[in-house]
Design a protein around this motif. Structure first.
Motif, PDB file in Angstrom:
ATOM      1  N   ASN A  98       0.829  -1.207   0.000  1.00  0.00           N
ATOM      2  CA  ASN A  98       0.000   0.000   0.000  1.00  0.00           C
ATOM      3  C   ASN A  98       0.863   1.257   0.000  1.00  0.00           C
ATOM      4  O   ASN A  98       0.539   2.253  -0.667  1.00  0.00           O
ATOM      5  CB  ASN A  98      -0.923  -0.003   1.219  1.00  0.00           C
ATOM      6  N   ARG A 100       3.919   1.546  -1.267  1.00  0.00           N
ATOM      7  CA  ARG A 100       4.488   1.695  -2.612  1.00  0.00           C
ATOM      8  C   ARG A 100       3.442   2.198  -3.601  1.00  0.00           C
ATOM      9  O   ARG A 100       3.738   3.034  -4.469  1.00  0.00           O
ATOM     10  CB  ARG A 100       5.056   0.351  -3.076  1.00  0.00           C
ATOM     11  N   LYS A 101       2.211   1.720  -3.471  1.00  0.00           N
ATOM     12  CA  LYS A 101       1.150   2.188  -4.361  1.00  0.00           C
ATOM     13  C   LYS A 101       0.871   3.671  -4.156  1.00  0.00           C
ATOM     14  O   LYS A 101       0.664   4.419  -5.117  1.00  0.00           O
ATOM     15  CB  LYS A 101      -0.123   1.376  -4.119  1.00  0.00           C
ATOM     16  N   ARG A 102       0.860   4.107  -2.901  1.00  0.00           N
ATOM     17  CA  ARG A 102       0.617   5.526  -2.635  1.00  0.00           C
ATOM     18  C   ARG A 102       1.731   6.391  -3.210  1.00  0.00           C
ATOM     19  O   ARG A 102       1.472   7.452  -3.794  1.00  0.00           O
ATOM     20  CB  ARG A 102       0.482   5.755  -1.124  1.00  0.00           C
ATOM     21  N   GLU A 103       2.980   5.950  -3.046  1.00  0.00           N
ATOM     22  CA  GLU A 103       4.091   6.725  -3.604  1.00  0.00           C
ATOM     23  C   GLU A 103       4.020   6.774  -5.129  1.00  0.00           C
ATOM     24  O   GLU A 103       4.253   7.828  -5.742  1.00  0.00           O
ATOM     25  CB  GLU A 103       5.418   6.101  -3.157  1.00  0.00           C
ATOM     26  N   ARG A 104       3.686   5.649  -5.760  1.00  0.00           N
ATOM     27  CA  ARG A 104       3.576   5.628  -7.216  1.00  0.00           C
ATOM     28  C   ARG A 104       2.439   6.529  -7.688  1.00  0.00           C
ATOM     29  O   ARG A 104       2.561   7.261  -8.678  1.00  0.00           O
ATOM     30  CB  ARG A 104       3.344   4.184  -7.679  1.00  0.00           C
ATOM     31  N   ARG A 105       1.327   6.497  -6.947  1.00  0.00           N
ATOM     32  CA  ARG A 105       0.193   7.348  -7.310  1.00  0.00           C
ATOM     33  C   ARG A 105       0.549   8.824  -7.147  1.00  0.00           C
ATOM     34  O   ARG A 105       0.159   9.671  -7.959  1.00  0.00           O
ATOM     35  CB  ARG A 105      -1.002   6.981  -6.425  1.00  0.00           C
ATOM     36  N   ARG A 106       1.332   9.142  -6.103  1.00  0.00           N
ATOM     37  CA  ARG A 106       1.745  10.528  -5.890  1.00  0.00           C
ATOM     38  C   ARG A 106       2.674  11.006  -7.013  1.00  0.00           C
ATOM     39  O   ARG A 106       2.557  12.143  -7.491  1.00  0.00           O
ATOM     40  CB  ARG A 106       2.445  10.635  -4.532  1.00  0.00           C
ATOM     41  N   GLU A 107       3.589  10.133  -7.440  1.00  0.00           N
ATOM     42  CA  GLU A 107       4.488  10.503  -8.530  1.00  0.00           C
ATOM     43  C   GLU A 107       3.724  10.707  -9.835  1.00  0.00           C
ATOM     44  O   GLU A 107       4.007  11.649 -10.598  1.00  0.00           O
ATOM     45  CB  GLU A 107       5.554   9.414  -8.704  1.00  0.00           C
ATOM     46  N   LEU A 108       2.747   9.842 -10.092  1.00  0.00           N
ATOM     47  CA  LEU A 108       1.949  10.013 -11.312  1.00  0.00           C
ATOM     48  C   LEU A 108       1.153  11.310 -11.279  1.00  0.00           C
ATOM     49  O   LEU A 108       1.034  12.017 -12.295  1.00  0.00           O
ATOM     50  CB  LEU A 108       1.005   8.816 -11.479  1.00  0.00           C
ATOM     51  N   LEU A 109       0.624  11.650 -10.114  1.00  0.00           N
ATOM     52  CA  LEU A 109      -0.134  12.892  -9.998  1.00  0.00           C
ATOM     53  C   LEU A 109       0.763  14.106 -10.214  1.00  0.00           C
ATOM     54  O   LEU A 109       0.379  15.076 -10.890  1.00  0.00           O
ATOM     55  CB  LEU A 109      -0.797  12.944  -8.616  1.00  0.00           C
ATOM     56  N   LYS A 112       1.477  14.429 -13.932  1.00  0.00           N
ATOM     57  CA  LYS A 112       0.339  15.007 -14.654  1.00  0.00           C
ATOM     58  C   LYS A 112       0.260  16.514 -14.447  1.00  0.00           C
ATOM     59  O   LYS A 112      -0.002  17.283 -15.382  1.00  0.00           O
ATOM     60  CB  LYS A 112      -0.955  14.340 -14.190  1.00  0.00           C
TER      61      LYS A 112
END
Length: 203
Positions: A98, A100-109, A112
């Motif tokens: 979870n 790692r997923k949050r960090e990846r989602r933050r980087e994608l945001l 963008k």
């Protein structure tokens, strides 16, 4: 020495006088029950469901059995705690995934936002560069001597012997201080008068 128990004739006469149709006494109702069956009526009340579940979920106390090998005992302990260990490991893996997923989602945001706003991308790049420039490494080469921005703290001077004695001396009371001031003023006036008389005599 008198007997503790009355005679049989006296007891029979007393029982006949009281009769058989009597009100119940204040004793418990277990007097008429045989001793072999009393434990059935004096047993503790049954446990509630929650207490039973809590007791069943408690960690079992494992002890080595007689003539049991240490390897078998270790295997039994591992089997008893296998469920708890597996659940803990799954929970830890889930939390790490979870994160790692949050960090990846933050980087994608962030990516963008940078793609949508070039100014924000330049500001982020400048902030990253400033952050990287503040980071010091072992192989960095100094271009100038360091600039001291913090004001050094003032060191307290050690008191001299006279100051230490004066500080250790107890302070006089108000009445004594008043007497000392008056005496000092009298001595000063007397000295001034004496000096003035000498000057007049010399003239």
């Amino acid at each position: 020495m008198p007997h503790k128990r009355a005679k049989s004739s006296a007891r029979h006469s007393q029982r006949d006088a009281l009769g058989f149709d009597r009100a119940p006494t204040g004793k418990s109702g277990l007097d008429d029950i045989p001793r072999s069956a009393r434990h059935l009526f004096s047993a503790p009340p049954p446990k509630r469901k929650a207490e039973t579940e809590t007791t069943s979920q408690e960690t079992p106390t494992l002890k080595i059995r007689p003539n049991e090998r240490m390897r078998d005992f270790n295997q039994r302990v591992e089997n008893a705690f296998a469920t708890d260990i597996n659940s803990t490991m799954r929970r830890e893996q889930r939390s790490e995934s979870n994160t790692r997923k949050r960090e990846r989602r933050r980087e994608l945001l962030k990516a963008k936002k940078r793609a949508a706003n070039p100014q924000l991308a330049r500001e982020d790049a400048a902030a990253d560069w400033a952050r990287a420039s503040k980071t010091r490494s072992l192989h960095d080469v100094a271009q100038a001597p360091p600039v001291i921005t913090a004001r050094p703290k003032e060191r307290k001077k050690a008191p001299t012997a006279v100051e230490a004695q004066a500080a250790a001396r107890p302070k006089p009371s108000l009445a004594r201080q008043k007497i000392l001031d008056e005496e000092r003023e009298r001595v000063v006036k007397q000295y001034r008068a004496l000096k003035k008389a000498r000057e007049q005599a010399g003239a």
